[in-house]
Write a protein that holds these residues in place. Structure first.
Motif, short mmCIF file in Angstrom:
data_model
loop_
_atom_site.label_atom_id
_atom_site.label_comp_id
_atom_site.label_asym_id
_atom_site.label_seq_id
_atom_site.Cartn_x
_atom_site.Cartn_y
_atom_site.Cartn_z
N THR A 14 24.20 -1.58 6.23
CA THR A 14 23.33 -0.49 6.67
C THR A 14 23.92 0.22 7.88
OG1 THR A 14 21.37 -1.67 5.87
CG2 THR A 14 21.00 0.11 7.44
N ARG A 15 24.46 -0.54 8.83
CA ARG A 15 25.09 0.11 9.99
C ARG A 15 26.32 0.91 9.57
NH1 ARG A 15 23.49 -4.86 13.05
NH2 ARG A 15 21.69 -4.19 14.28
N LYS A 146 11.55 -6.12 -5.86
CA LYS A 146 12.31 -4.90 -6.13
C LYS A 146 13.41 -4.65 -5.12
CE LYS A 146 8.85 -2.24 -8.66
NZ LYS A 146 8.01 -1.03 -8.68
N GLU A 147 13.12 -4.84 -3.82
CA GLU A 147 14.08 -4.41 -2.79
C GLU A 147 14.86 -5.55 -2.14
OE1 GLU A 147 14.31 -0.37 -0.95
OE2 GLU A 147 12.79 -1.38 0.26
N CYS A 158 13.25 0.54 5.61
CA CYS A 158 12.53 1.81 5.77
C CYS A 158 13.26 2.96 5.08
CB CYS A 158 12.32 2.13 7.24
SG CYS A 158 13.83 2.54 8.12
N GLU A 159 14.57 2.81 4.86
CA GLU A 159 15.34 3.85 4.19
C GLU A 159 15.14 3.83 2.68
OE1 GLU A 159 18.22 0.34 4.69
OE2 GLU A 159 16.46 1.18 5.69
N GLY A 160 14.41 2.82 2.21
CA GLY A 160 14.15 2.69 0.78
C GLY A 160 12.65 2.62 0.51
N LEU A 161 12.28 1.73 -0.40
CA LEU A 161 10.89 1.59 -0.83
C LEU A 161 9.99 1.04 0.28
CD1 LEU A 161 8.95 1.87 -3.23
CD2 LEU A 161 9.63 -0.44 -3.93
N GLY A 162 10.58 0.46 1.31
CA GLY A 162 9.81 -0.08 2.42
C GLY A 162 8.90 0.93 3.09
#
Length: 197
Positions: A14-15, A146-147, A158-162
């Motif tokens: 992610t970073r 799912k994630e 948070c950048e996805g389904l979160g």
């Protein structure tokens, strides 16, 4: 100020994705450090100590490089309360999200930019908070399946389904919630005469 290269002191995908947004040439070197809390009693203190330690560890190996270290600590309510770590298992993620349902979860994301040979160091801590919706157990189970947020403090991406788990978010820089505060980093890099954009 001169430096030979830019190194992100991290093994986090992610970073890396966040750094890629800047369109600059850099490489990653994983800092092999102990990330467990010591005498840290405050989330900001722990995050900053670890970010500095990561950057220092890599800067010692590459003293002419500009090294970027970052760390994030999540916590419920008070910053001196028990810190929220990475769940590592599906059961752990389900338990974390169950505990966070309807709650406000806070994040302290620290940044340390260092050039070892020039004794240059700038540190920063960015705060962010997430208000969770009241979550149903089946929602939590579906989300985790799912994630697979098993390596994320707080058990969400948070950048996805979160993002679907939240009632609201509050902070100055959403990238800090993802683990690397890019607004603060860009400010430091511009001070070092790196052109952005």
């Amino acid at each position: 100020m001169m430096y030979s290269e830019i190194i992100l002191a991290s093994s986090s995908s992610t970073r890396r994705e966040l750094m890629d947004r800047l369109g600059i040439v850099y490489r990653c070197v994983s800092p092999d450090i102990d990330e467990s809390p010591c005498d840290d009693t405050h989330a900001e203190e722990l995050a900053l100590r670890l970010a500095i330690k990561k950057a220092q560890h890599v800067a010692q190996q590459f003293p002419n490089a500009l090294v970027i270290g970052s760390d994030q600590v999540a916590y419920l309510n008070d910053a001196t309360s028990q810190f929220i770590g990475k769940p590592l298992t599906e059961a752990g993620a389900i338990a974390q999200l169950t505990a966070q349902s309807g709650q406000c979860v806070n994040f302290a994301t620290a940044l340390s930019v260092q050039i070892g040979q020039q004794q240059f160091q700038v540190d920063w801590v960015e705060k962010f908070s997430v208000q969770f919706r009241t979550l149903q157990h089946d929602e939590i189970e579906r989300y985790v399946a799912k994630e697979q947020p098993l390596h994320c403090a707080g058990s969400f991406k948070c950048e996805g389904l979160g993002i679907s788990l939240f009632e609201s978010i509050q902070g100055h820089d959403q990238t800090s919630l993802m683990g690397l505060p890019l607004i603060a980093l860009c400010k430091i890099l511009r001070q070092l005469d790196l052109q952005l954009p």
